[in-house]
Design a protein around this motif. Structure first.
Motif, PDB file in Angstrom:
ATOM      1  N   GLY A  62       0.874  -1.172   0.000  1.00  0.00           N
ATOM      2  CA  GLY A  62       0.000   0.000   0.000  1.00  0.00           C
ATOM      3  C   GLY A  62       0.909   1.219   0.000  1.00  0.00           C
ATOM      4  N   ALA A  63       0.602   2.216   0.831  1.00  0.00           N
ATOM      5  CA  ALA A  63       1.523   3.329   1.021  1.00  0.00           C
ATOM      6  C   ALA A  63       2.776   2.834   1.733  1.00  0.00           C
ATOM      7  N   THR A  64       2.629   1.754   2.482  1.00  0.00           N
ATOM      8  CA  THR A  64       3.745   1.059   3.115  1.00  0.00           C
ATOM      9  C   THR A  64       3.712  -0.386   2.622  1.00  0.00           C
ATOM     10  N   THR A  65       4.835  -1.074   2.749  1.00  0.00           N
ATOM     11  CA  THR A  65       4.957  -2.446   2.244  1.00  0.00           C
ATOM     12  C   THR A  65       5.652  -3.317   3.274  1.00  0.00           C
ATOM     13  N   GLY A  66       5.252  -4.575   3.330  1.00  0.00           N
ATOM     14  CA  GLY A  66       5.913  -5.548   4.192  1.00  0.00           C
ATOM     15  C   GLY A  66       5.609  -6.942   3.700  1.00  0.00           C
ATOM     16  N   SER A  67       6.398  -7.913   4.178  1.00  0.00           N
ATOM     17  CA  SER A  67       6.146  -9.292   3.796  1.00  0.00           C
ATOM     18  C   SER A  67       6.466 -10.225   4.948  1.00  0.00           C
ATOM     19  N   ASN A 119       1.018 -27.577   7.664  1.00  0.00           N
ATOM     20  CA  ASN A 119       0.934 -26.547   8.700  1.00  0.00           C
ATOM     21  C   ASN A 119      -0.385 -26.643   9.459  1.00  0.00           C
ATOM     22  N   THR A 120      -0.289 -26.676  10.780  1.00  0.00           N
ATOM     23  CA  THR A 120      -1.484 -26.684  11.630  1.00  0.00           C
ATOM     24  C   THR A 120      -1.511 -25.525  12.610  1.00  0.00           C
ATOM     25  N   ASP A 121      -0.354 -24.846  12.813  1.00  0.00           N
ATOM     26  CA  ASP A 121      -0.327 -23.873  13.907  1.00  0.00           C
ATOM     27  C   ASP A 121       0.422 -22.571  13.630  1.00  0.00           C
ATOM     28  N   GLU A 122       0.928 -22.376  12.439  1.00  0.00           N
ATOM     29  CA  GLU A 122       1.681 -21.163  12.144  1.00  0.00           C
ATOM     30  C   GLU A 122       0.861 -20.191  11.292  1.00  0.00           C
ATOM     31  N   ILE A 123       0.993 -18.910  11.610  1.00  0.00           N
ATOM     32  CA  ILE A 123       0.452 -17.846  10.768  1.00  0.00           C
ATOM     33  C   ILE A 123       1.593 -16.882  10.461  1.00  0.00           C
ATOM     34  N   ALA A 124       1.446 -16.135   9.388  1.00  0.00           N
ATOM     35  CA  ALA A 124       2.445 -15.134   9.002  1.00  0.00           C
ATOM     36  C   ALA A 124       1.764 -13.774   9.040  1.00  0.00           C
ATOM     37  N   CYS A 125       2.371 -12.808   9.735  1.00  0.00           N
ATOM     38  CA  CYS A 125       1.748 -11.498   9.896  1.00  0.00           C
ATOM     39  C   CYS A 125       2.667 -10.378   9.412  1.00  0.00           C
ATOM     40  N   VAL A 126       2.032  -9.362   8.847  1.00  0.00           N
ATOM     41  CA  VAL A 126       2.711  -8.157   8.385  1.00  0.00           C
ATOM     42  C   VAL A 126       2.034  -6.978   9.081  1.00  0.00           C
ATOM     43  N   GLN A 127       2.805  -6.169   9.789  1.00  0.00           N
ATOM     44  CA  GLN A 127       2.257  -5.038  10.532  1.00  0.00           C
ATOM     45  C   GLN A 127       2.565  -3.716   9.838  1.00  0.00           C
ATOM     46  N   GLY A 128       1.813  -2.697  10.233  1.00  0.00           N
ATOM     47  CA  GLY A 128       2.110  -1.326   9.822  1.00  0.00           C
ATOM     48  C   GLY A 128       1.759  -0.995   8.389  1.00  0.00           C
ATOM     49  N   ILE A 129       0.772  -1.654   7.838  1.00  0.00           N
ATOM     50  CA  ILE A 129       0.401  -1.408   6.444  1.00  0.00           C
ATOM     51  C   ILE A 129      -0.677  -0.334   6.358  1.00  0.00           C
ATOM     52  N   LYS A 130      -0.434   0.666   5.522  1.00  0.00           N
ATOM     53  CA  LYS A 130      -1.411   1.719   5.243  1.00  0.00           C
ATOM     54  C   LYS A 130      -1.814   1.633   3.778  1.00  0.00           C
ATOM     55  N   ALA A 131      -3.065   1.941   3.491  1.00  0.00           N
ATOM     56  CA  ALA A 131      -3.544   1.956   2.108  1.00  0.00           C
ATOM     57  C   ALA A 131      -2.862   3.071   1.331  1.00  0.00           C
TER      58      ALA A 131
END
Length: 161
Positions: free
Chosen positions: A102-107, A115-127
Motif C-alpha cells: 500500500g503506502a507502506t509495504t511488508g512481507s 501446517n497446523t499452527d503457524e500464521i504469518a503477519c505483516v504489521q504497519g500497512i497503510k492503504a
C-alpha cells in the motif's frame, strides 16, 4: 476477477472493503490440514481449503508465479496488520511468501507443508492514496517443491491502534 464486494467484520457487520483477485491463482486445493491450532479459530472447511499457485513449474497446464489480491475501500490513513494462514498436507518445504503493498509495504513467510499452527503477519500497512492495498502470494525463498507450490487458506485484517 473474482470479487467479494463488501467484506464483513467478525461480528458480521460490513466493512466497506472490496476484495478482488487481479492475478489468478492456479486453482483451489482441498488437501489442507483440517485440525488446526491458531488464533484464527478456523473451521475445517476453511483450514482444509486453499487457493494455490506454482511459481517454478507448469502444473495443470499453467505457470502461476504469483496470485494477487486487491483490497479497496480503505477510507483513512490507519495502519493495519495482515495475518495469513496456508496449509497443504505435504512433506517438502512449501514456504509461501505474502507481500502486502500500500503506502507502506511488508512481507512475511510460512511453510504451508502440513501446517497446523503457524500464521504469518505483516504489521504497519497503510492503504495507498486510492484507498487500496495489494497482496501478492508466491513461493518463499526456502520453498524446495519442484513446482514451487504456494497457498493461502485464510487471511485476517486488523486495524492497529
Amino acid at each position: 476477477d473474482a470479487t467479494i464486494p463488501n467484506l464483513k467484520y467478525q461480528d458480521n457487520e460490513f466493512t466497506g472493503i472490496e476484495m478482488m483477485i487481479t492475478s489468478r491463482f492456479n486453482g483451489q486445493n482441498t488437501n489442507g490440514e483440517t485440525e488446526t491450532n491458531t488464533d484464527f479459530n478456523m473451521p475445517a472447511e476453511v483450514s482444509g481449503n486453499s487457493f494455490y499457485g506454482n511459481s517454478k513449474g507448469v502444473w495443470a497446464g499453467i505457470l502461476v508465479e504469483k496470485g494477487v489480491i486487491k483490497l479497496s475501500g480503505f477510507t483513512n490513513d490507519s495502519s493495519y496488520e495482515f495475518c495469513f494462514f496456508g496449509s497443504r498436507t505435504a512433506t517438502d518445504n512449501r514456504e509461501t511468501k505474502y507481500t502486502v503493498i500500500g503506502a507502506t509495504t511488508g512481507s512475511a513467510s510460512l511453510n504451508a507443508a502440513s501446517n497446523t499452527d503457524e500464521i504469518a503477519c505483516v504489521q504497519g500497512i497503510k492503504a495507498d492514496a486510492n484507498g487500496e492495498i495489494m497482496i501478492e502470494v508466491t513461493s518463499g525463498d526456502n520453498n524446495d517443491n519442484g513446482n514451487g507450490f504456494f497457498y493461502i487458506n485464510a487471511m485476517r485484517i486488523s486495524p492497529e491502534e
